[in-house]
Every structure is written in C-alpha cells, then in structure tokens.
Design a protein around this motif. Structure first.
Motif, PDB file in Angstrom:
ATOM      1  N   TRP A   1       1.003  -1.239   0.005  1.00  0.00           N
ATOM      2  CA  TRP A   1       0.067  -0.038   0.065  1.00  0.00           C
ATOM      3  C   TRP A   1       1.009   1.155  -0.158  1.00  0.00           C
ATOM      4  N   LEU A   2       2.035   1.085   0.300  1.00  0.00           N
ATOM      5  CA  LEU A   2       2.840   2.201   0.205  1.00  0.00           C
ATOM      6  C   LEU A   2       3.593   2.478  -1.525  1.00  0.00           C
ATOM      7  N   GLU A   3       2.271   3.055  -2.042  1.00  0.00           N
ATOM      8  CA  GLU A   3       2.690   3.223  -3.651  1.00  0.00           C
ATOM      9  C   GLU A   3       3.908   3.998  -3.867  1.00  0.00           C
ATOM     10  N   GLY A   4       4.508   3.428  -4.866  1.00  0.00           N
ATOM     11  CA  GLY A   4       5.814   4.178  -5.354  1.00  0.00           C
ATOM     12  C   GLY A   4       6.992   3.847  -4.799  1.00  0.00           C
ATOM     13  N   LEU A   5       6.922   3.437  -3.617  1.00  0.00           N
ATOM     14  CA  LEU A   5       7.918   3.020  -2.592  1.00  0.00           C
ATOM     15  C   LEU A   5       9.108   2.010  -3.255  1.00  0.00           C
ATOM     16  N   GLU A   6       8.499   0.683  -3.638  1.00  0.00           N
ATOM     17  CA  GLU A   6       9.235  -0.200  -4.284  1.00  0.00           C
ATOM     18  C   GLU A   6      10.240   0.117  -5.392  1.00  0.00           C
ATOM     19  N   PRO A   7       9.583   0.804  -6.417  1.00  0.00           N
ATOM     20  CA  PRO A   7      10.426   1.029  -7.544  1.00  0.00           C
ATOM     21  C   PRO A   7      11.453   1.995  -7.170  1.00  0.00           C
ATOM     22  N   ALA A   8      11.267   3.039  -6.211  1.00  0.00           N
ATOM     23  CA  ALA A   8      12.131   3.988  -5.968  1.00  0.00           C
ATOM     24  C   ALA A   8      13.510   3.301  -5.199  1.00  0.00           C
ATOM     25  N   LEU A   9      13.047   2.236  -4.188  1.00  0.00           N
ATOM     26  CA  LEU A   9      14.035   1.589  -3.570  1.00  0.00           C
ATOM     27  C   LEU A   9      14.946   0.465  -4.427  1.00  0.00           C
ATOM     28  N   ARG A  10      14.140  -0.006  -5.372  1.00  0.00           N
ATOM     29  CA  ARG A  10      15.096  -0.723  -6.347  1.00  0.00           C
ATOM     30  C   ARG A  10      15.866   0.012  -7.320  1.00  0.00           C
ATOM     31  N   ALA A  11      15.386   1.288  -7.438  1.00  0.00           N
ATOM     32  CA  ALA A  11      16.309   2.131  -8.381  1.00  0.00           C
ATOM     33  C   ALA A  11      17.705   2.708  -7.801  1.00  0.00           C
ATOM     34  N   GLU A  12      17.439   3.041  -6.387  1.00  0.00           N
ATOM     35  CA  GLU A  12      18.578   3.278  -5.650  1.00  0.00           C
ATOM     36  C   GLU A  12      19.550   2.140  -5.120  1.00  0.00           C
ATOM     37  N   LEU A  13      19.088   1.002  -5.165  1.00  0.00           N
ATOM     38  CA  LEU A  13      19.896  -0.292  -4.892  1.00  0.00           C
ATOM     39  C   LEU A  13      20.782  -0.465  -6.251  1.00  0.00           C
ATOM     40  N   THR A  14      19.960  -0.417  -7.383  1.00  0.00           N
ATOM     41  CA  THR A  14      20.565  -0.651  -8.648  1.00  0.00           C
ATOM     42  C   THR A  14      21.795   0.265  -8.937  1.00  0.00           C
ATOM     43  N   LYS A  15      21.741   1.544  -8.519  1.00  0.00           N
ATOM     44  CA  LYS A  15      22.804   2.406  -8.797  1.00  0.00           C
ATOM     45  C   LYS A  15      23.874   2.062  -7.958  1.00  0.00           C
ATOM     46  N   SER A  16      24.009   1.242  -6.874  1.00  0.00           N
ATOM     47  CA  SER A  16      24.909   1.322  -5.844  1.00  0.00           C
ATOM     48  C   SER A  16      25.600  -0.138  -5.715  1.00  0.00           C
ATOM     49  N   VAL A  17      24.731  -1.083  -6.263  1.00  0.00           N
ATOM     50  CA  VAL A  17      25.038  -2.492  -6.299  1.00  0.00           C
ATOM     51  C   VAL A  17      24.938  -3.108  -7.540  1.00  0.00           C
ATOM     52  N   ALA A  18      26.245  -3.707  -7.976  1.00  0.00           N
ATOM     53  CA  ALA A  18      26.251  -4.401  -9.296  1.00  0.00           C
ATOM     54  C   ALA A  18      26.152  -5.816  -9.195  1.00  0.00           C
ATOM     55  N   ARG A  19      26.221  -6.535  -8.174  1.00  0.00           N
ATOM     56  CA  ARG A  19      26.224  -7.955  -8.298  1.00  0.00           C
ATOM     57  C   ARG A  19      25.885  -8.364  -6.703  1.00  0.00           C
ATOM     58  N   GLY A  20      25.175  -9.684  -6.803  1.00  0.00           N
ATOM     59  CA  GLY A  20      25.012 -10.359  -5.518  1.00  0.00           C
ATOM     60  C   GLY A  20      23.456 -10.401  -5.492  1.00  0.00           C
ATOM     61  N   ASN A  21      23.182 -11.365  -4.587  1.00  0.00           N
ATOM     62  CA  ASN A  21      21.608 -11.799  -4.240  1.00  0.00           C
ATOM     63  C   ASN A  21      21.304 -10.834  -2.868  1.00  0.00           C
ATOM     64  N   VAL A  22      20.436  -9.682  -3.157  1.00  0.00           N
ATOM     65  CA  VAL A  22      20.176  -8.549  -2.391  1.00  0.00           C
ATOM     66  C   VAL A  22      18.827  -8.714  -1.808  1.00  0.00           C
ATOM     67  N   GLY A  23      18.757  -8.762  -0.426  1.00  0.00           N
ATOM     68  CA  GLY A  23      17.060  -8.757  -0.042  1.00  0.00           C
ATOM     69  C   GLY A  23      16.947  -7.719   0.875  1.00  0.00           C
ATOM     70  N   LEU A  24      15.773  -6.937   0.696  1.00  0.00           N
ATOM     71  CA  LEU A  24      15.411  -6.050   1.529  1.00  0.00           C
ATOM     72  C   LEU A  24      14.097  -6.184   2.371  1.00  0.00           C
ATOM     73  N   THR A  25      14.218  -6.051   3.653  1.00  0.00           N
ATOM     74  CA  THR A  25      12.868  -6.320   4.133  1.00  0.00           C
ATOM     75  C   THR A  25      12.370  -4.872   4.928  1.00  0.00           C
ATOM     76  N   LEU A  26      11.226  -4.385   4.751  1.00  0.00           N
ATOM     77  CA  LEU A  26      10.702  -3.298   5.660  1.00  0.00           C
ATOM     78  C   LEU A  26       9.644  -3.760   6.498  1.00  0.00           C
ATOM     79  N   LYS A  27       9.962  -3.529   7.933  1.00  0.00           N
ATOM     80  CA  LYS A  27       8.836  -4.103   8.923  1.00  0.00           C
ATOM     81  C   LYS A  27       8.219  -3.118   9.334  1.00  0.00           C
ATOM     82  N   LEU A  28       6.671  -2.604   9.074  1.00  0.00           N
ATOM     83  CA  LEU A  28       6.124  -1.529   9.479  1.00  0.00           C
ATOM     84  C   LEU A  28       4.919  -1.960  10.349  1.00  0.00           C
TER      85      LEU A  28
END
Length: 296
Positions: A41-68
């Motif tokens: 329901w946090l509209e627009g958050l996931e694409p922004a997070l993915r874009a930020e990670l893609t700019k900083s990380v080039a390789r690896g299995n990356v997992g992000l968890t947001l507990k709200l």
C-alpha cells in the motif's frame, strides 16, 4: 577498491503512529538479484528502492525487508466497513453472473475477503501513504551507503587475502621457472643418449628425422609459455584488484586461465619436482578461486 558481495545494514524510522525497521542484506550471486519485501500500500516506494539499490550495487543476491507497525493497535485491526460492503457487493454480483452462466465458483471465505487490500485500516487503507513514502525514500539512501560501506570493508579484507594468494602463485611460478631451467641440461643429455642408442641399434635410420622427432619432444616438454602466461595473469589480477569493483566476473575468468596453465604445466613437467610445484600451484589457485566467488 573491490567490494565483497556479503553485506548487512539496518535502520529504524518513525512518523506519527507508524514505526518501521529496515533490514538490508546480501550474499554472493552470479548476477544482481534484488528481492524486496515492503507493504504494497506504500505506492511508489518499491520502484524507488529498487532504483536506488541498482545504482549502488552491481552484483549479488540482495534482500530488503521493511517491517512496518502502528503504535495504536486498535486502529491496526479496525474493519473498513465501506470497503467491505463494496467487496461483498462485487462478490455477490460475480457469483450471480457465474450461476446464470451455469458455472460453479468455489466458496469465498471471510479470510479471503479480509485479505483484500484496504479491508483493514491497519494495512494502510485509511492512511495517506505519500508522506510515509517520501520520508522512507529520504532515509533509504543513508541505509544503502552504510550497506555499501560494509561491503567495501569486507572487500578490503578480501583484497588482502587475494593479494597474498597472488604472491604465492607468483613465487610458485618463479620456482617452476627455476626448476624448468635446471632440468634443461638433464633433458638434453637424456635426449642425446636416446638418439645414440637408436642409431647404434638400428640400420638405415634417418638421423635427421630422429633428431627432428627428439627436438619436437623437447618443445612439447617446454613450459616457458605456461610460466610466462602465469606471470601475465598475476599482473592482470593485481591490476583488477587495484581498479576495484565490479571486477568479480573478470577475476573469475582469470582463475580459469590460471588453472589451465597449471594443468598444462603438470602435464608437461616430466619432473617430480616440477610436478610438485604445479600441484601446489593448483591448490593455491583453487583456494583463490573460492575467495573470488565473493567479489562484486
């Protein structure tokens, strides 16, 4: 500076009645695989997070968890009655249309209805997500920076290990070069002796042809090219480590080339000492290849 593909970072945040915890972690992988677990329901958050990670990380299995969570527990389980009425009306119309067409639908449980988005106020149905999303976007960049910093710290330690292993490979290559040089006279004497025995015990032998064959054997036993390529690979690996990530795939390719030269050296050695040096080379190369698997 090279970076490790292993990393972890966490952070906390709050806004009004909302509290959240970020957890960002990664392990090694062949490519970049980002998996996010954030409330939908946090509209627009996931694409922004993915874009930020893609700019900083080039390789690896990356997992992000947001507990709200919400501070007001009563609100977190409040039933959104208008949303429920709309959902039930739509369900009734759907079932009536299916019956008119002679179709039987599986019964719908209360749990399935409650699982619909917006049915409970606690899932975000009663909140404007925009302020939360904006704050979370602002907080995410420092989290990623801390995450990358940890990967770089581990990468610095990894670079030290790899440099030490390259030193070992370089030393063993020079040992092999010295052993190969030392065996030249012995090999030449052996070949001359073999030629003399052939000429003594055979009539009508073409001396030039026999000498040519023996020279060919000597060429096949020469490991100069393998040692030269090992030296070149060591220099290339040092340059990659100095250049910094992302170089993991290039280093992995170099490890294959290292292993190929060590195998050829062993197969051409014709010397116990040179074979031993080649086997030790293979051991160190295998150890280094294991470490390279974690380089971004």
């Amino acid at each position: 500076m090279i970076r490790s593909m292993t990393g972890f970072a966490s952070a906390k945040g709050e806004r009004g009645v909302h509290r959240w915890v970020w957890e960002l972690r990664s392990v090694n992988g062949k490519g970049l695989d980002i998996r996010l677990r954030v409330p939908d329901w946090l509209e627009g958050l996931e694409p922004a997070l993915r874009a930020e990670l893609t700019k900083s990380v080039a390789r690896g299995n990356v997992g992000l968890t947001l507990k709200l969570t919400r501070e007001d527990e009563a609100a977190s389980v409040a039933l959104n009655e208008p949303a429920m009425a709309v959902a039930l009306d739509a369900l009734a119309r759907c079932e009536a249309e299916a019956k008119a067409r002679g179709l039987d639908l599986a019964p719908t449980s209360a749990g399935q209805v409650l699982a619909l988005r917006g049915m409970l106020d606690g899932d975000g149905g009663g909140d404007d997500p925009a302020p939360l999303v904006a704050q979370m976007k602002d907080e995410f960049a420092p989290l990623v920076a801390a995450f990358v910093d940890m990967r770089e710290t581990e990468g610095a330690a990894l670079a030290g290990v790899l440099t030490g292993q390259l030193d070992q490979i370089s030393d063993l290559a020079e040992t092999a070069a010295a052993l190969a040089e030392a065996r030249k006279d012995a090999m030449a004497g052996t070949l001359r002796g073999n030629l003399a025995r052939v000429l003594e015990n055979a009539d009508g032998v073409d001396e030039a042809r026999v000498a040519q064959e023996l020279a060919l054997i000597a060429v096949k036993a020469d490991v100069t090219e393998e040692i030269d390529r090992l030296r070149a690979h060591v220099a290339a690996a040092r340059d990659l480590i100095a250049k910094g990530s992302p170089v993991g795939r290039k280093l992995d390719f170099l490890m294959q080339e290292f292993n190929r030269e060590a195998n050829t050296l062993c197969s051409k050695s014709q010397s116990t000492e040179l074979t031993a040096a080649g086997l030790e080379l293979k051991t160190v190369i295998d150890q280094m290849r294991e470490q390279v698997q974690n380089v971004e």
